[in-house]
Design an enzyme around this catalytic site. Sequence first.
Site, short mmCIF file in Angstrom:
data_model
loop_
_atom_site.label_atom_id
_atom_site.label_comp_id
_atom_site.label_asym_id
_atom_site.label_seq_id
_atom_site.Cartn_x
_atom_site.Cartn_y
_atom_site.Cartn_z
CD GLN A 41 -5.62 0.83 -9.60
OE1 GLN A 41 -5.07 1.43 -10.56
NE2 GLN A 41 -6.50 0.86 -8.67
CG HIS A 45 -6.33 -4.73 -7.28
ND1 HIS A 45 -5.30 -3.98 -6.94
CD2 HIS A 45 -7.39 -4.07 -6.76
CE1 HIS A 45 -5.88 -2.77 -6.30
NE2 HIS A 45 -6.97 -2.72 -6.03
CG LEU A 221 3.84 -3.36 2.54
CD1 LEU A 221 4.46 -2.87 1.28
CD2 LEU A 221 5.00 -4.10 3.39
CE1 TYR A 222 2.40 -2.92 -4.84
CE2 TYR A 222 3.19 -4.80 -3.66
CZ TYR A 222 3.33 -3.94 -4.78
OH TYR A 222 4.19 -3.96 -5.66
CG HIS A 225 -4.72 4.51 -2.81
ND1 HIS A 225 -4.46 3.33 -1.71
CD2 HIS A 225 -5.56 3.86 -3.82
CE1 HIS A 225 -5.42 2.47 -2.13
NE2 HIS A 225 -5.98 2.55 -3.13
N GLY A 362 8.43 -5.04 2.31
CA GLY A 362 7.66 -5.49 1.11
C GLY A 362 8.46 -6.60 0.13
CB SER A 366 7.85 -8.79 -3.70
OG SER A 366 7.11 -7.58 -3.14
C1 HEM Z 1 -7.50 6.62 -8.46
C2 HEM Z 1 -7.07 5.35 -8.45
C3 HEM Z 1 -7.47 4.69 -7.19
C4 HEM Z 1 -8.66 4.36 -6.55
C5 HEM Z 1 -9.89 5.33 -6.78
C6 HEM Z 1 -8.50 3.20 -5.64
C7 HEM Z 1 -9.63 3.05 -5.02
C8 HEM Z 1 -9.70 1.64 -4.18
C9 HEM Z 1 -10.74 1.42 -3.13
C10 HEM Z 1 -12.12 2.08 -3.19
C11 HEM Z 1 -10.39 0.39 -2.71
C12 HEM Z 1 -11.20 -0.41 -1.54
C13 HEM Z 1 -11.05 -0.02 -0.17
C14 HEM Z 1 -12.11 0.02 0.68
O1 HEM Z 1 -13.10 -0.15 0.47
O2 HEM Z 1 -11.58 0.46 1.98
C15 HEM Z 1 -9.02 0.20 -2.78
C16 HEM Z 1 -8.20 -0.87 -2.53
C17 HEM Z 1 -6.73 -1.11 -2.81
N1 HEM Z 1 -6.11 -0.45 -3.46
FE1 HEM Z 1 -6.70 1.39 -4.57
N2 HEM Z 1 -7.36 2.85 -5.70
C18 HEM Z 1 -6.72 3.40 -6.67
C19 HEM Z 1 -5.34 3.22 -7.18
C20 HEM Z 1 -4.71 2.25 -6.38
C21 HEM Z 1 -3.14 2.17 -6.73
C22 HEM Z 1 -2.36 2.89 -7.67
C23 HEM Z 1 -2.89 1.14 -5.66
C24 HEM Z 1 -1.22 0.45 -6.14
C25 HEM Z 1 -1.07 -0.72 -6.00
C26 HEM Z 1 -3.84 0.51 -5.16
C27 HEM Z 1 -3.74 -0.51 -4.21
C28 HEM Z 1 -4.89 -0.79 -3.51
C29 HEM Z 1 -4.91 -1.92 -2.82
C30 HEM Z 1 -3.71 -3.18 -2.44
C31 HEM Z 1 -6.04 -2.12 -2.06
C32 HEM Z 1 -6.57 -3.40 -1.29
C33 HEM Z 1 -7.43 -4.27 -1.97
C34 HEM Z 1 -8.08 -5.50 -1.55
O3 HEM Z 1 -7.58 -5.90 -0.56
O4 HEM Z 1 -9.12 -5.75 -2.03
N3 HEM Z 1 -4.97 1.36 -5.69
N4 HEM Z 1 -8.74 1.24 -3.58
#
Ligand code: HEM
Length: 443
Positions: A41, A45, A221-222, A225, A362, A366
């Site tokens: 994560q 990001h 694909l990344y 969650h 992926g 990468s």
């Molecule tokens: C409890 C843990 C996590 C929470 C609460 C969380 C929450 C979120 C939220 C709120 C978003 C924005 C999505 C939206 O507004 O539609 C997001 C995006 C994303 N998350 Fe998570 N996330 C968590 C863990 C992870 C993990 C472990 C990964 C693994 C890599 C991950 C990968 C992503 C990716 C790639 C995005 C898109 C980001 C972007 O394009 O700005 N997340 N997540």
Amino acid sequence: MGVKGKKTLPDVDLLVKTFFVRKKFRPDPQGSSVLMTFFAQHFTHMFFKTSYKTNAGATWSGHGVDVTSIYGSNVSDENLLRSFKDGKLRMQVLNNEEFPLYAKDARVYMMYPPGIPESSQFALGHPFFGLLPGLFLYQTIWMREHNRVCDILRGEHPDWDDERLYQTGKLIILGETIKIVVEDYVQHLASYYVNVAFKPEVLFGYPFQYSNKIVVEFNHLYHWHPLMPDSFNISGQQVEMKDYMFRSDLVVKHGTSAITDSLSRQRAGHMSHHNHGAVTLHVLRDTILHGRELRLQPFNNYRARFNLQPYTTFQELTGETKMAAELERLYGDIDAVEMYVGMLLEKRRKRALFGSTIVDMGAPFSVKGLLANPICSPIYWKPSTFGGDVGFDIVKTATLEKLFCNNIPGDCPLVSFRVPEFVEGDVDEGNNFNFRPPPRDEL
Ligand code: HEM
């Protein structure tokens, strides 16, 4: 879409309810630790940055590995995190350890919901990183590493000013990041029997573009969650997700050593169906809806595009019959299954964390993103970029373990992307994902 299958796509809430809600935590059959989850994560990001307010296809990303997740995404934020002395970042001492400044003391833009006490609000490289203590841990360790590197550089170049030390330190951190991603993180994800090595020289002499684009499919694909558990181990005590979110202060209270050790010993979730915890269900829902809004191609089309055999039946996709029948009822045709839905329902590839589509789509994104970084090009991949042989050597010998051990006071804790008790096949995937009892000779 619209060519095969039903005239309308399945209701998104029905999909979420039928295939994705976690009823019981399903552990990763490859033994990944939660330290790995937070690495994924924190690292990704820096380049997955959707401008959701503009639209699901817009991005504020720099399209590559640029360490903005540590330093901030623009010069103004960077300057707020810098001390402007000896190249270092500003840190404060809390509970006998160095940590990032409070948000009130370095006013970078951070996203904290109302009601979070000031003692849990820190100024970090990414506005979102106050969300979880694991992200705060990585931010803290990388900032300490930057300052440690600056001390070494200053010893080598006593005449260098703050700016030169800072920028060279940043390049070393960038190099270390890529080295650790390739040799610790990709190595873990790939589970190859051979060791993966970071050697930019292998591309020298071949035509290769040292530039990169982050495409939206790679972003989707990344969305890993399901890796997140519902509660977190801190030195043997379980802290529920709701009491863990926005609690960076837990790292200060328990210390970086105990948190690192605990995360290394806790099993991550399986990136698969029926494994989204409550707090990430809305992200899953949005991801499916964004895929529709952006008119992404169906899952099987991506398989064909990436030289993978498209699935011909639902059973072949899922490797079982129950979900396959449900999927067939909802989509009508295997060629109509959506990209992200297909990825989560695909049967796991042997010795992999995921199905073959995530791996084979992926991996090229990468590898290109890592090796196309300008520091890997023949012009930059040399000692002078990193302040001489000493800096170049820090990059070339970086490991995840050294990153933590060099920056945690006292004895080094367990630093591992795999939980120590893991043995191949210790999760019974055919039987409700229970752990198998250890083999008799270990009892
Ligand atoms: C409890 C843990 C996590 C929470 C609460 C969380 C929450 C979120 C939220 C709120 C978003 C924005 C999505 C939206 O507004 O539609 C997001 C995006 C994303 N998350 Fe998570 N996330 C968590 C863990 C992870 C993990 C472990 C990964 C693994 C890599 C991950 C990968 C992503 C990716 C790639 C995005 C898109 C980001 C972007 O394009 O700005 N997340 N997540």
